[in-house]
Design an enzyme around this catalytic site. Structure first.
Site, short mmCIF file in Angstrom:
data_model
loop_
_atom_site.label_atom_id
_atom_site.label_comp_id
_atom_site.label_asym_id
_atom_site.label_seq_id
_atom_site.Cartn_x
_atom_site.Cartn_y
_atom_site.Cartn_z
N CYS A 1 16.97 -16.51 -8.93
CA CYS A 1 17.43 -17.87 -9.22
C CYS A 1 16.29 -18.67 -9.84
CB CYS A 1 17.94 -18.63 -7.99
SG CYS A 1 19.43 -17.90 -7.27
N ASN B 1 16.55 -17.69 -3.57
CA ASN B 1 16.19 -16.52 -2.78
C ASN B 1 14.68 -16.45 -2.55
OD1 ASN B 1 17.21 -14.35 -1.35
ND2 ASN B 1 17.02 -12.91 -3.05
#
Length: 327
Positions: free
Chosen positions: A2, A81
């Site tokens: 991400c 994450n």
């Protein structure tokens, strides 16, 4: 994986967005949490939002588990994450404000107006490793929180919670945030300007074309490379005026750190890719998103809905998992 990005326009209005990079859907969709909702929590009783929120997530047991969300006051948060580093409290602590990890984005966006308020409140907060229900795990995340003035990064590790001022206004994944801010220094030589000719011995060297100042710019899909790209593009994108131009800036910056299928293969053979990108404009209280298969941006304005209502509002169809069944 991400990537998250934050910036503000000349009037101080927040623009905040993220790429979500993974290989399968969790049944996520766009959800509005109105002020009149009563959201059950693990440790805080029922949460009554001070601010209405909109974002991307799933709903489990009446609780919006946001991947990212923003509120009507102009505060936004995204979870990215952080595997191998994230570590939350195993149980609630007496005397603390205990928030389950999956509740954290909603708790922040529903409760506060500014980053300064969040920073102050976090001194009493313990994030607990609690899943929303049986069958769900506890996602290993860290968070980017931004408003029209600034952003912070929140990381919980074995030695406790760390809150960092984010002067670059971007975030990707592991290693921890201080490592990324050190690594960026390796790219201080990168320039947007066209290099001037230089003399070597009796020859004059001239750049091949525009972009020559960016030779050495990292192009990988790894978190460190994406962090540098997002930070550079966010810092150097020309200032824009108006909603449309600033939303384009946001999504083009995210696109500069996006992932396509065929590049990042995981151990099980599947490819990680940018499943969707989304963003929020505080100027118009509008949430935008697009998906890998449908790159045309869609949007929803919070003011088009009853923000004093009591029921969660699902404003976009749920994506389906690879089995075709909503998850």
């Amino acid at each position: 994986m991400c990537t998250g990005v934050r910036f503000a326009d000349a009037a101080g209005n927040l623009y905040f967005g993220r790429n979500l990079d993974w290989c399968e859907s969790y049944g996520e969709g766009v959800v509005i949490t109105p002020r009149g909702a009563s959201i059950p929590t693990q440790f805080l009783g029922s949460l009554s939002p001070e601010h209405a929120c909109v974002g991307m997530g799933i709903v489990v047991g009446g609780v919006p588990c946001y991947f990212d969300c923003a509120n009507e006051a102009g505060l936004a948060i995204a979870g990215l994450n952080f595997p191998g580093y994230a570590q939350f409290a195993e149980a609630p602590e007496k005397g603390a404000v205990n928030v389950a990890a999956y509740e954290f984005p909603l708790w922040v966006a529903a409760s506060f107006s500014t980053v300064a308020e969040v920073r102050k409140a976090l001194k009493d907060v313990v994030i607990v490793a609690k899943a929303p229900s049986e069958g769900y795990g506890v996602a290993q995340l860290h968070w980017l929180v931004g408003d029209g003035k600034e952003s912070i990064v929140i990381e919980c590790q074995a030695d406790g919670m760390h809150v960092y001022d984010d002067g670059l206004d971007v975030l990707t994944n592991q290693p921890p945030f201080p490592w990324h801010t050190e690594n960026v220094r390796n790219y201080m030589h990168i320039e947007t300007a066209h290099p001037e000719p230089v003399a070597w011995t009796r020859d004059t060297l001239r750049a091949f074309g525009s972009g020559a100042g960016m030779i050495g710019f990292p192009g990988g899909y790894d978190p460190a490379s994406r962090f540098v790209r997002a930070a550079f593009l966010n810092a150097h994108y020309p200032a824009e005026e108006g909603e449309a131009a600033n939303v384009t800036r946001l999504f083009r910056t995210l696109e500069g750190a996006s992932m396509c299928k065929g590049g990042a293969q995981m151990a099980d053979g599947r490819f990680e890719y940018t499943m969707f990108s989304d963003g929020y404009s505080a100027a118009t209280k509008t949430y935008y998103w697009c998906t890998y298969d449908e790159p045309a941006r869609q949007s929803v304005c919070m003011d088009d809905y009853d923000l004093n209502g009591t029921e969660l509002i699902r404003v976009a169809a749920w994506r389906r998992s690879s089995t075709g069944v909503p998850r």
